[in-house]
Scaffold this motif. Structure first.
Motif: not given
Length: 465
Positions: A47-48, A75, A77, A45, A86, A35, A31-32, A28-29
Motif C-alpha cells: 500500500s505504500t 503494484v 494503481r 508494504l 488496482d 499485504e 492491494i489489501v 478493489k481489494d
C-alpha cells in the motif's frame, strides 16, 4: 453469476516449469490481499509502494506463517493499469507448486478465480480498451509471424477503432439531420437536406467498402493457410515435411504406415502463417489405428487451402496413386514427384494428364532426401498464397469476421436507406434504416453490445489474460 466488482486472481503464465511464473490480482481489494501474503525484505508494504514499482520479498502463507517462495511484487494503481483497476502481480519462480500455492493463498484471502479473458474484459468495461482493441489482444498473443503481429498491434493501438469511430460520427450526423426534419418539418429545407444526406451516405459507403475489402487479406495474415501433404505410404511425405521445416519433426521409416496420425507445424510464407500437415499414407488397411489416420488424411484433403500430393518418382503409378489423384482433383494443388535422385519411372506429363481438366495442377520433381527442388516448391506455395492475398492500399486491415459481418450489415442498411430517400418515401423509414446501420457498425467497437457477444469474444481467451 460472478460480479465484475469482485477482486479476481489467476496465473498469467503458461503451465509447467519456467524461469518465472506470474500470479495476477485485479480489483478493489488487490492491494489489501497482497499485504496479507507478502513480507518485503525492506519492510515495504504494497500500500505504500509507488505505482509501477517492484519489491523483493517472501510470499507467506498467512494461515501458518510459512514461506512459500521468494518473489517480486509489482503494484499498479487504478486507473493506470491494464484493467484500469488496482493490479498486483507476484513474480514467482516458475515451478508448478509455488505458482499454484501463491494463487491458492490469494483465493483464500478473498479473491475469486478469474474467468477466461476477464482481465481484458474488465479493461473493456472500464473504458481502457474498446471492443475491437480488446479482441486484438488475443490476436497479438496468437500471432505466428512478424507481419501478423504487426497487424494485431496496429489494431491494439486503435487503428481499426479510429476508422470505425470516424464512420460512426458521419453516420450519426446523417441520422441527426433526418430525425431533425421528422421533428421539425420544413418542406423546402427537407429537399436540399435529403440530397445532402444521400451524398453523405455515398461517402460512408465508399469508406466502408474500402475497409471491408481488406478482410480476405487480413484474414490470411491472422489465420494463415493450411497445407496438407498427402499420398500413399512410403512416397516421402514425412521426409518432405522435415525438409520444409529444415528439422527432423516427423519419423521417417521404410516401414509402411509409420505415420498413423496427422503432424502439424507452422511455416512463414511472406508474413502469412502456414499450417503444414503431414498425413498418414492412404492405402487399403484393416488396422483400426491406421484406418483412423487414413480417415483424417482424407478429411485434410477436404479442408486444406493447398494440397501437396506426393508421388514416388522411382516406381510406376499405382491404384492407390490414382485414388489420390481422384481425391485431390479440383483442389488448389501442387503435385510433387519425389525421389528425383532415382531413375524416373514415369513422366511429369503422365501425371498432369491423369488429373481432370478442371484441376489447376502444378507438377514438380523434387528429392526431399537430397533437398533438391525445395526452393522451387516454396516459391510455388508463395505464389499461390500471394495470389489469394490481393494487394490493398488501406493502411489498416480487417482481420476479424465479426467486424466484417457488422460492416456488411451496415452497408445493406445504408443501401436500403438510400433507396427510401431516393424514392421520396416517408423519412421515418429511412431514419429506421440509418439507425440500424449505426447500431451495426457500433457493435465493432462495443458502443452497442450484448452479453452474448461479450461471452463469445472473451470466452476464447485464456484464464489470466
Amino acid at each position: 453469476m460472478n460480479s465484475y466488482q469482485d477482486t479476481i486472481a489467476a496465473v498469467s503464465t503458461p503451465p509447467g516449469e519456467g524461469g518465472i511464473g506470474i500470479v495476477r490480482i485485479s480489483g478493489k481489494d488487490a492491494i489489501v490481499i497482497s499485504e496479507g501474503m507478502f513480507k518485503s525484505k525492506k519492510c515495504k508494504l504494497p500500500s505504500t509502494m509507488p505505482a509501477f514499482t517492484m519489491s523483493l520479498g517472501l510470499v507467506i502463507n498467512p494461515h501458518d506463517g510459512s514461506a512459500v517462495d521468494e518473489a517480486l511484487i509489482a503494484v499498479m494503481r487504478a486507473p493506470q493499469s491494464y484493467t484500469a483497476e488496482d493490479v498486483v502481480e507476484f513474480h514467482c519462480h516458475g515451478g508448478y507448486f509455488t505458482v499454484r500455492k501463491t494463487l491458492e493463498i490469494t483465493l483464500s484471502l478473498g479473491a475469486r478465480l478469474a474467468e477466461p479473458g476477464e482481465f481484458t474484459l474488465r479493461a473493456f468495461l472500464n473504458g481502457r480498451l474498446d471492443l475491437a482493441q480488446a479482441e486484438s489482444v488475443l490476436d497479438v498473443i496468437k500471432s505466428k509471424t512478424a507481419e501478423s503481429s504487426r497487424i494485431a498491434l496496429e489494431q491494439l493501438s486503435g487503428g481499426v477503432s479510429e476508422k470505425i469511430t470516424a464512420i460512426v460520427s458521419d453516420l450519426t450526423a446523417a441520422c441527426a439531420l433526418i430525425e431533425a426534419h421528422i421533428d421539425f418539418s420544413d418542406e423546402d429545407a427537407q429537399l436540399s437536406d435529403v440530397a445532402e444526406v444521400l451524398i453523405n451516405i455515398g461517402e460512408i459507403e465508399k469508406k466502408l467498402k474500402l475497409l471491408s475489402a481488406t478482410y480476405e487479406t487480413g484474414r490470411l495474415y491472422r489465420d494463415g493457410i493450411s497445407i496438407a501433404i498427402v499420398g500413399r505410404t512410403n512416397v516421402g511425405k514425412s521426409s518432405l515435411l522435415n525438409a520444409l521445416l529444415e528439422k527432423n519433426r516427423a519419423i521417417v521409416s521404410e516401414t509402411p504406415g509409420t505415420t498413423r496420425d496427422t503432424i502439424e507445424e507452422c511455416l512463414n510464407f511472406g508474413g502469412i502463417p502456414a499450417r503444414v500437415i503431414d498425413t498418414a499414407g492412404i492405402r487399403e488397411s484393416r488396422e483400426y489405428a491406421e484406418l483412423e489416420g487414413i480417415k483424417r488424411s482424407l478429411s485434410s484433403i477436404e479442408t486444406a487451402d493447398i494440397v501437396i500430393a506426393v508421388f514416388d518418382g522411382g516406381t510406376e503409378l499405382t491404384i492407390e496413386d490414382f485414388h489420390i489423384i481422384e481425391k485431390t482433383s479440383g483442389k488448389t494443388l501442387i503435385a510433387v514427384i519425389n525421389k528425383s535422385d532415382l531413375k524416373p519411372a514415369f513422366s511429369a506429363s503422365v501425371l498432369s494428364e491423369s488429373y481432370s481438366s478442371e484441376s489447376s495442377t502444378h507438377v514438380l520433381r523434387i528429392s526431399a532426401k537430397k533437398n533438391e527442388g525445395l526452393s522451387t516448391l516454396k516459391d510455388m506455395i508463395f505464389t499461390i498464397v500471394a495470389r489469394n492475398s490481393t494487394e490493398v492500399k488501406q493502411d489498416v486491415l480487417i482481420t476479424n469476421v465479426r467486424h466484417k459481418r457488422a460492416m456488411d450489415d451496415c452497408l445493406l442498411a445504408l443501401k436500403r436507406s438510400s433507396a427510401l430517400l431516393s424514392d421520396n418515401m416517408p423519412l421515418e423509414f429511412a431514419a429506421f434504416e440509418l439507425r440500424s446501420a449505426l447500431n451495426s457498425i457500433s457493435e465493432i467497437t462495443g458502443v452497442v453490445t450484448t452479453d452474448s457477444i461479450l461471452n463469445i469474444i472473451f470466452g476464447r481467451f485464456c484464464i489470466g489474460k
